[in-house]
Design an enzyme around this catalytic site. Structure first.
Site, PDB file in Angstrom:
ATOM      1  N   PHE A  11     -24.058 -37.385   8.438  1.00  0.00           N
ATOM      2  CA  PHE A  11     -24.072 -38.698   7.776  1.00  0.00           C
ATOM      3  C   PHE A  11     -23.568 -38.638   6.342  1.00  0.00           C
ATOM      4  O   PHE A  11     -23.164 -39.644   5.781  1.00  0.00           O
ATOM      5  CB  PHE A  11     -25.508 -39.272   7.792  1.00  0.00           C
ATOM      6  CG  PHE A  11     -26.390 -38.717   6.712  1.00  0.00           C
ATOM      7  CD1 PHE A  11     -26.350 -39.222   5.415  1.00  0.00           C
ATOM      8  CD2 PHE A  11     -27.257 -37.657   6.973  1.00  0.00           C
ATOM      9  CE1 PHE A  11     -27.150 -38.691   4.410  1.00  0.00           C
ATOM     10  CE2 PHE A  11     -28.062 -37.126   5.971  1.00  0.00           C
ATOM     11  CZ  PHE A  11     -28.005 -37.644   4.694  1.00  0.00           C
ATOM     12  N   GLU A  62     -24.679 -41.395  13.627  1.00  0.00           N
ATOM     13  CA  GLU A  62     -25.114 -42.744  14.006  1.00  0.00           C
ATOM     14  C   GLU A  62     -25.684 -43.512  12.820  1.00  0.00           C
ATOM     15  O   GLU A  62     -25.935 -44.707  12.906  1.00  0.00           O
ATOM     16  CB  GLU A  62     -26.142 -42.652  15.143  1.00  0.00           C
ATOM     17  CG  GLU A  62     -27.464 -41.982  14.789  1.00  0.00           C
ATOM     18  CD  GLU A  62     -27.419 -40.442  14.831  1.00  0.00           C
ATOM     19  OE1 GLU A  62     -26.359 -39.848  14.575  1.00  0.00           O
ATOM     20  OE2 GLU A  62     -28.478 -39.836  15.107  1.00  0.00           O
ATOM     21  N   CYS A 112     -23.959 -31.081   1.027  1.00  0.00           N
ATOM     22  CA  CYS A 112     -24.237 -29.712   1.470  1.00  0.00           C
ATOM     23  C   CYS A 112     -23.888 -28.712   0.382  1.00  0.00           C
ATOM     24  O   CYS A 112     -24.296 -27.560   0.441  1.00  0.00           O
ATOM     25  CB  CYS A 112     -23.445 -29.384   2.719  1.00  0.00           C
ATOM     26  SG  CYS A 112     -21.693 -29.376   2.414  1.00  0.00           S
TER      27      CYS A 112
HETATM   28  P1  NAD Z   1     -27.744 -33.570  11.633  1.00  0.00           P
HETATM   29  O1  NAD Z   1     -27.709 -32.152  12.041  1.00  0.00           O
HETATM   30  O2  NAD Z   1     -29.008 -34.346  11.811  1.00  0.00           O
HETATM   31  O3  NAD Z   1     -26.622 -34.407  12.435  1.00  0.00           O
HETATM   32  C1  NAD Z   1     -25.282 -33.970  12.485  1.00  0.00           C
HETATM   33  C2  NAD Z   1     -24.644 -34.528  13.750  1.00  0.00           C
HETATM   34  O4  NAD Z   1     -25.335 -34.004  14.886  1.00  0.00           O
HETATM   35  C3  NAD Z   1     -24.719 -36.043  13.876  1.00  0.00           C
HETATM   36  O5  NAD Z   1     -23.516 -36.508  14.430  1.00  0.00           O
HETATM   37  C4  NAD Z   1     -25.895 -36.266  14.809  1.00  0.00           C
HETATM   38  O6  NAD Z   1     -25.765 -37.450  15.572  1.00  0.00           O
HETATM   39  C5  NAD Z   1     -25.829 -35.057  15.712  1.00  0.00           C
HETATM   40  N1  NAD Z   1     -27.139 -34.658  16.206  1.00  0.00           N
HETATM   41  C6  NAD Z   1     -28.349 -34.884  15.624  1.00  0.00           C
HETATM   42  N2  NAD Z   1     -29.324 -34.346  16.372  1.00  0.00           N
HETATM   43  C7  NAD Z   1     -28.742 -33.767  17.433  1.00  0.00           C
HETATM   44  C8  NAD Z   1     -29.230 -33.034  18.562  1.00  0.00           C
HETATM   45  N3  NAD Z   1     -30.527 -32.790  18.739  1.00  0.00           N
HETATM   46  N4  NAD Z   1     -28.338 -32.573  19.450  1.00  0.00           N
HETATM   47  C9  NAD Z   1     -27.034 -32.789  19.285  1.00  0.00           C
HETATM   48  N5  NAD Z   1     -26.509 -33.475  18.236  1.00  0.00           N
HETATM   49  C10 NAD Z   1     -27.354 -33.956  17.323  1.00  0.00           C
HETATM   50  O7  NAD Z   1     -27.249 -33.618  10.119  1.00  0.00           O
HETATM   51  P2  NAD Z   1     -27.211 -34.863   9.139  1.00  0.00           P
HETATM   52  O8  NAD Z   1     -28.606 -35.210   8.746  1.00  0.00           O
HETATM   53  O9  NAD Z   1     -26.330 -35.930   9.674  1.00  0.00           O
HETATM   54  O10 NAD Z   1     -26.432 -34.225   7.903  1.00  0.00           O
HETATM   55  C11 NAD Z   1     -27.061 -33.475   6.910  1.00  0.00           C
HETATM   56  C12 NAD Z   1     -26.977 -32.000   7.205  1.00  0.00           C
HETATM   57  O11 NAD Z   1     -25.627 -31.616   7.336  1.00  0.00           O
HETATM   58  C13 NAD Z   1     -27.536 -31.128   6.096  1.00  0.00           C
HETATM   59  O12 NAD Z   1     -28.223 -30.055   6.675  1.00  0.00           O
HETATM   60  C14 NAD Z   1     -26.299 -30.647   5.368  1.00  0.00           C
HETATM   61  O13 NAD Z   1     -26.439 -29.443   4.664  1.00  0.00           O
HETATM   62  C15 NAD Z   1     -25.362 -30.482   6.511  1.00  0.00           C
HETATM   63  N6  NAD Z   1     -23.979 -30.493   6.061  1.00  0.00           N
HETATM   64  C16 NAD Z   1     -23.335 -29.299   6.044  1.00  0.00           C
HETATM   65  C17 NAD Z   1     -22.033 -29.259   5.599  1.00  0.00           C
HETATM   66  C18 NAD Z   1     -21.298 -27.963   5.558  1.00  0.00           C
HETATM   67  O14 NAD Z   1     -20.119 -28.005   5.334  1.00  0.00           O
HETATM   68  N7  NAD Z   1     -21.925 -26.838   5.803  1.00  0.00           N
HETATM   69  C19 NAD Z   1     -21.382 -30.432   5.183  1.00  0.00           C
HETATM   70  C20 NAD Z   1     -22.076 -31.621   5.232  1.00  0.00           C
HETATM   71  C21 NAD Z   1     -23.382 -31.645   5.683  1.00  0.00           C
END
Ligand code: NAD
Length: 505
Positions: A158, A185, A290
């Protein structure tokens, strides 16, 4: 996110399949919140298996044509897309602010950093040049080409709903793949706007698709036999699970996870510069980056003045809706997330940390939007939840270290290894840190060292599962596979049977 009774009254966010918007058919929806007001603003369709299968089938057909298109045609489409993103920067930024909550200035920065990746991909003819060895053996030439993988999928978080997809799809599409995006989402609308821009740029239908949704859509993408590669960015537990599931299905995977980024401040650092950098990198985008700095490691006697300098600066941060004039920090993305961030501050004193600035007391934290005031915790240590977990909010912890060696050990023992920075006036110390530290992206007096698009982005340890980093040269490698051809055009009259193993002559 649960289905809502008020769903019919709200704007609907659809999928993008076959070059046009497609309404959801699964009957499952989520709510898109307005983080600045705390109200519902839209519903987003949650794809079921049938919708994902439709997108993959269309992408597979489109891939056959797209991979055969000339490099100049692909470049032409990419340049047009680049120009359209450039011309619509403000509109994209407004969409980001409306659903994510970040300030407009921050959103403009996100678009600019995403655009860099498209510009990199515009150079695809150069990037896809292979190698050629004439006369590797007598009359034999050997050459290497790179070919696309097929249908590839990107699952994005997100916090950068425009930039992270652009990290992936510029290279993927330029290399000749068909790309399916499963955006977060929580802020899904910008994905459809980008889909329209691809359409206007002349990209054939099916080469870029969007399936909205949750785990159901992701699981189907992971198991679908026609999806050849998965790029994921999100939290570490999901990144790890996705890597394990999709690699077991034989797919190529790069799964970028969460972070706990330490900023090491040596006693000789310029105090004001270090404090400015810590505040900018910890509270920008309300800490939902991140590459945000979430821990300052203050070495030696700089700790007290540094904590004070950070405290003074926090008092001046202007909090408000992302689109309000002068706002420097917007709300968090959802109420649940705000409550989770608050719980770390609630627990901190019992764990032994000192609350220097308490975001719970900020007037904005009492508004109906999902605001949370900037928080500063001192005397944080490993073993405390506020140190061990990725909080992903405007909460900065200060760890005090006696020596550089103690500080380095702390950073290297942390399970995450996304980004880090050192602040010092000593070039030798900085160079030693760059050599020693077990982290993928390092800043020297630069608090958020996100690599420029012609390098690649990736952390170490629990911040990345996979071999290749994202975007830049690694991105081109990830989205292509190499083929080596050994060729000769002999005079048929010289041909004979030879059962020996071929050797160079
Ligand atoms: P998230 O892991 O909750 O969601 C990421 C994606 O995975 C979304 O599209 C979500 O719909 C999907 N998802 C969520 N739960 C799932 C499940 N159980 N099974 C399969 N798919 C699922 O992450 P977020 O809250 O959207 O984003 C924040 C996180 O992303 C933080 O941990 C941040 O550090 C990380 N992030 C990392 C980077 C990087 O480059 N390393 C960059 C941006 C964000």
């Amino acid at each position: 996110m649960a289905a809502s009774e008020t769903a019919v009254e709200l704007r609907k966010v659809n999928h993008w399949i076959g070059g046009e918007p497609v309404e959801g058919t699964s009957g499952r929806y989520g709510i898109v919140w307005d983080p600045a007001t705390g109200e519902e603003q839209a519903t987003v369709a949650f794809a079921g298996v049938a919708e994902v299968d439709l997108a993959v089938a269309g992408a597979k057909v489109a891939f056959a044509e797209w991979r055969a298109s000339t490099l100049s045609r692909r470049t032409e489409v990419l340049f047009r897309f680049r120009d359209l993103v450039d011309a619509n920067r403000k509109q994209i930024a407004r969409l980001l602010t409306a659903e994510h909550g970040k300030t407009l200035a921050d959103a403009m920065g996100e678009v600019a950093r995403g655009l860099e990746n498209i510009e990199f991909a515009c150079g695809v003819p150069q990037l896809l040049k292979g190698g050629y060895s004439e006369q590797a053996s007598r009359g034999i030439d050997v050459y290497q080409i790179r070919q696309p993988l097929g249908v590839v999928a990107g699952i994005t978080p997100f916090n950068f709903p425009a930039m992270v997809p652009m990290w992936m799809f510029g290279n993927a599409i330029a290399c000749g793949n068909a790309f399916i995006l499963k955006p977060s989402e929580k802020d899904p609308s910008v994905s459809l706007f980008l889909a329209e821009l691809w359409h206007k740029a002349g990209l054939p239908a099916g080469v870029f698709s969007v399936v909205q949704g949750d785990r159901v859509a992701v699981d189907r993408l992971l198991e679908h036999p026609d999806v050849k590669a998965i790029s994921f960015v999100g939290s570490t537990p999901i990144a790890k699970a996705i890597y394990e599931t999709a690699t077991a299905k034989g797919k190529r995977v790069q799964a970028l996870g969460g972070a706990k980024n330490h900023m090491l401040v040596l006693p000789d650092a310029d105090l004001n510069m270090a404090a400015d950098a810590a505040v900018s990198a910890a509270y920008g985008s309300a800490g939902e980056r991140c590459m945000a700095i979430s821990v300052v490691v203050a070495v030696g006697n700089i700790a007290d003045p540094l904590v004070e300098a950070i405290r003074e600066r926090i008092a001046n941060i202007k909090i408000g809706p992302g689109d309000a004039e002068g706002s420097e920090m917007g709300p968090l993305v959802t109420r649940d997330h705000r409550n989770r961030v608050r719980s770390y501050v609630d627990n901190a004193p019992a764990e032994g940390a000192a609350i220097v600035v308490d975001g719970r007391d900020h007037p904005a934290s009492r508004e109906s939007g999902f605001f949370f005031g900037p928080t500063l915790l001192d005397r944080v240590r490993p073993g405390m939840r506020c140190y061990d977990d990725e909080i992903f909010g405007p909460v900065l912890g200060v760890v005090r270290a006696e020596t550089y060696a103690d500080a380095l050990r702390l950073i290297n023992e942390n399970p995450y290894g996304n980004g880090t920075a050192i602040f010092t006036r000593d070039g030798g110390a900085a160079r030693q840190f760059q050599f020693d530290v077990e982290v993928g992206m390092v800043g020297v007096n630069v608090p958020i060292p996100v690599p420029i698009a012609y390098y690649s982005f990736g952390g170490w340890k629990a911040s990345l599962f996979g071999d290749l980093h994202m975007y830049g040269p690694d991105g081109v490698q990830f989205y292509t596979r190499s083929k080596v051809i050994t060729s000769r055009w002999p005079d048929p009259s010289t041909s004979r049977v030879d059962l020996g193993f071929p050797q160079t002559r």
